[in-house]
Design a protein around this motif. Structure first.
Motif, PDB file in Angstrom:
ATOM      1  N   UNK A  53       0.868  -1.170   0.083  1.00  0.00           N
ATOM      2  CA  UNK A  53       0.060   0.197  -0.184  1.00  0.00           C
ATOM      3  C   UNK A  53       0.989   1.265  -0.107  1.00  0.00           C
ATOM      4  N   UNK A  54       1.895   1.376   0.665  1.00  0.00           N
ATOM      5  CA  UNK A  54       3.013   2.298   0.664  1.00  0.00           C
ATOM      6  C   UNK A  54       3.566   2.612  -0.491  1.00  0.00           C
ATOM      7  N   UNK A  55       4.017   1.546  -1.167  1.00  0.00           N
ATOM      8  CA  UNK A  55       4.684   1.650  -2.327  1.00  0.00           C
ATOM      9  C   UNK A  55       3.669   2.173  -3.502  1.00  0.00           C
ATOM     10  N   UNK A  56       2.520   1.797  -3.339  1.00  0.00           N
ATOM     11  CA  UNK A  56       1.529   2.325  -4.327  1.00  0.00           C
ATOM     12  C   UNK A  56       1.031   3.655  -4.286  1.00  0.00           C
ATOM     13  N   UNK A  57       1.080   4.100  -2.928  1.00  0.00           N
ATOM     14  CA  UNK A  57       0.976   5.465  -2.826  1.00  0.00           C
ATOM     15  C   UNK A  57       2.120   6.328  -3.178  1.00  0.00           C
ATOM     16  N   UNK A  58       3.337   5.788  -2.847  1.00  0.00           N
ATOM     17  CA  UNK A  58       4.445   6.248  -3.386  1.00  0.00           C
ATOM     18  C   UNK A  58       4.699   6.660  -4.808  1.00  0.00           C
ATOM     19  N   UNK A  59       4.222   5.465  -5.583  1.00  0.00           N
ATOM     20  CA  UNK A  59       4.250   5.387  -7.284  1.00  0.00           C
ATOM     21  C   UNK A  59       3.324   6.599  -7.691  1.00  0.00           C
ATOM     22  N   UNK A  60       2.132   7.074  -6.928  1.00  0.00           N
ATOM     23  CA  UNK A  60       1.172   7.741  -7.264  1.00  0.00           C
ATOM     24  C   UNK A  60       1.709   9.232  -7.152  1.00  0.00           C
ATOM     25  N   UNK A 112      10.839  10.606   2.245  1.00  0.00           N
ATOM     26  CA  UNK A 112       9.933   9.740   1.982  1.00  0.00           C
ATOM     27  C   UNK A 112      10.713   8.253   1.398  1.00  0.00           C
ATOM     28  N   UNK A 113      11.536   8.817   0.449  1.00  0.00           N
ATOM     29  CA  UNK A 113      12.018   7.684  -0.387  1.00  0.00           C
ATOM     30  C   UNK A 113      12.901   6.672   0.331  1.00  0.00           C
ATOM     31  N   UNK A 114      13.775   7.436   1.283  1.00  0.00           N
ATOM     32  CA  UNK A 114      14.741   6.652   2.315  1.00  0.00           C
ATOM     33  C   UNK A 114      13.880   5.931   3.163  1.00  0.00           C
ATOM     34  N   UNK A 115      12.783   6.489   3.666  1.00  0.00           N
ATOM     35  CA  UNK A 115      12.172   5.613   4.750  1.00  0.00           C
ATOM     36  C   UNK A 115      11.452   4.375   3.902  1.00  0.00           C
ATOM     37  N   UNK A 116      10.885   4.530   2.999  1.00  0.00           N
ATOM     38  CA  UNK A 116      10.168   3.421   2.185  1.00  0.00           C
ATOM     39  C   UNK A 116      11.317   2.465   1.855  1.00  0.00           C
ATOM     40  N   UNK A 117      12.297   2.751   1.390  1.00  0.00           N
ATOM     41  CA  UNK A 117      13.527   1.898   0.944  1.00  0.00           C
ATOM     42  C   UNK A 117      13.995   1.208   2.184  1.00  0.00           C
ATOM     43  N   UNK A 118      14.103   1.699   3.356  1.00  0.00           N
ATOM     44  CA  UNK A 118      14.579   1.062   4.555  1.00  0.00           C
ATOM     45  C   UNK A 118      13.534  -0.090   4.947  1.00  0.00           C
ATOM     46  N   UNK A 119      12.196   0.398   4.794  1.00  0.00           N
ATOM     47  CA  UNK A 119      11.017  -0.587   5.049  1.00  0.00           C
ATOM     48  C   UNK A 119      11.003  -1.906   4.125  1.00  0.00           C
ATOM     49  N   UNK A 120      11.491  -1.683   2.566  1.00  0.00           N
ATOM     50  CA  UNK A 120      11.573  -2.742   1.826  1.00  0.00           C
ATOM     51  C   UNK A 120      12.755  -3.623   1.946  1.00  0.00           C
TER      52      UNK A 120
END
Length: 452
Positions: free
Chosen positions: A201-208, A216-224
């Motif tokens: 869900x976070x990745x889909x929101x990020x792509x949009x 935000x990119x760094x935070x999502x990358x850490x989670x992934x």
């Protein structure tokens, strides 16, 4: 009676009327561009060099060894997909004559995957050096200016999406989660808990998002990265407990090892360290980023090829999916041309990247004139040398660099859609030499006219 037969085998069984019709088709084929293209390829010699057989598992193949080579050339010439090529082959008598087969209208080829099977068979046996020696010996009598060597490098890009860290991590997560779910379903066990849906869900929101903040990119990358580590540990846990009950393919093991490498590389880059030999695609793990420094495209992803050109006909000197410095390969280019043509090279036309001191000394030692900008004091005949260098540079820029554009625009080399390393090399090889063959038609016609 076999469904599909070689034309040479069915001549005695044809009635006079049918034989006359076939001869008329053969005559029109020989006069067409396709027939002339067929005449400039030594299919029998190439099939023999590749070690192709007309039998497999004691069953006779539909295509003879030379017909298999012809089919690959036909695909490069037409640019059709496998399905479309088989449709045209069923209905076009000229295509059938080109491949040396006769397909009855009532019994057409229905399995279009036969084209990719032939591609894989030839790709596994392709030896570029031996094939190019055969082609060079066949075309040498029709070439002029064999003492002039032109060389340059280009990148034939693979058909992949532009790679980013986020895309690469998401593709790894998606593949791994899908297979974990499949294993649990086959074993009838409960699926292990993880944060896959939340990250999805976070990745889909990020792509949009049109604008993506670095934080935000760094935070999502850490989670992934953390989720990928967890999924790998969960998959390893399932394997250690139920490994004997699961069946893994060779592709599965290869893809899993690639994902492990991706995780290691992404962790290092996240911590600020540089990574060598970086993976940019899960599907095509052999592709590496090639920095070209162009204004419109700074980085390309595909095979880098250093070509030599002899009287407009190109040959592959080196092909690699990793970046290399073509400037140090001028000596190899000269030696290769002398080996193929058995004529000493007297003139070299190359880009400024080849104009290093080692290449200049080599050319001076063996009396080879170049298109390089002069260094040092001018000689007495400098005006004549300047005109000569200018003509060499102009010829290289128009012919050699123009041939790159022709190959990419008209012979399916702009974005190569092959699925593995060997077939991608095969695609490049036959794309280049099919473009050469079209040029050879005109050269043979001119040579024959002069001789007459």
């Amino acid at each position: 009676m076999a469904k599909i037969q070689n034309i040479s085998e069915i001549h005695p069984t044809l009635g006079f009327t049918e034989f006359d019709i076939l001869e008329k088709y053969r005559k029109s084929f020989n006069e067409s561009e396709l027939g002339k293209l067929h005449s400039v390829f030594p299919f029998e010699c190439m099939a023999k060099a590749a070690g192709l057989s007309d039998r497999r598992l004691d069953r006779r193949n539909i295509f003879s060894p030379s017909a298999k080579i012809a089919l690959v050339v036909l695909k490069a010439y037409t640019g059709f997909s496998d399905r479309k090529l088989v449709e045209h082959l069923n209905g076009n008598i000229h295509y059938q004559i080109f491949c040396g087969i006769m397909i009855p209208p009532s019994l057409p080829i229905t399995n279009f995957k036969i084209v990719s099977a032939i591609h894989n068979e030839i790709a596994s046996r392709l030896d570029i050096d031996s094939f190019q020696e055969i082609l060079a010996s066949h075309r040498k009598p029709y070439l002029d200016n064999l003492h002039v060597c032109m060389t340059d490098a280009t990148c034939y890009e693979s058909h992949i999406r532009f790679p980013t860290d986020m895309k690469l991590l998401w593709e790894s997560l998606e593949w791994l989660y899908r297979h974990i779910c499949r294993h649990c379903r086959e074993l009838g066990i409960r699926r292990p808990r993880n944060k896959y849906r939340n990250v999805a869900e976070s990745y889909l929101s990020y792509c949009k998002k049109r604008k993506r903040r670095a934080s935000r990119t760094r935070m999502l990358k850490r989670r992934m990265i953390k989720l990928l580590e967890k999924l790998l540990s969960q998959r390893d846990g399932i394997h250690s407990e139920y490994g004997a009950l699961l069946r893994y393919t060779q592709d599965y093991h290869k893809r899993l090892s690639i994902i492990r490498k991706v995780l290691v590389q992404e962790k290092e880059m996240f911590e600020g360290r540089k990574v060598s030999d970086r993976i940019v695609s899960i599907d095509r793990h052999y592709v590496r980023p090639i920095v070209r420094g162009k204004e419109t495209k700074s980085v390309e992803f595909g095979a880098k090829v250093n070509n030599i050109q002899i009287n407009g006909i190109s040959f592959i000197e080196r092909l690699s999916f990793k970046a290399f410095n073509e400037g140090i390969r001028l000596k190899d280019c000269i030696r290769m041309q002398q080996k193929l043509m058995n004529v000493r090279v007297r003139c070299v036309a190359a880009d400024s990247i080849y104009a290093n001191n080692a290449n200049r000394k080599f050319c001076t030692k063996y009396g080879i004139s170049t298109s390089f900008v002069r260094k040092g004091r001018a000689a007495k005949d400098e005006p004549l040398r300047k005109v000569f260098r200018s003509e060499l540079s102009k010829e290289r820029a128009t012919r050699l660099e123009g041939s790159f554009g022709t190959q990419k625009q008209h012979y399916s080399l702009s974005r190569i859609k092959a699925r593995n390393r060997k077939t991608e090399i095969l695609w490049i090889f036959f794309g280049i030499h099919t473009a050469n063959a079209i040029l050879m038609i005109e050269k043979i016609r001119n040579k024959t006219a002069k001789a007459a």
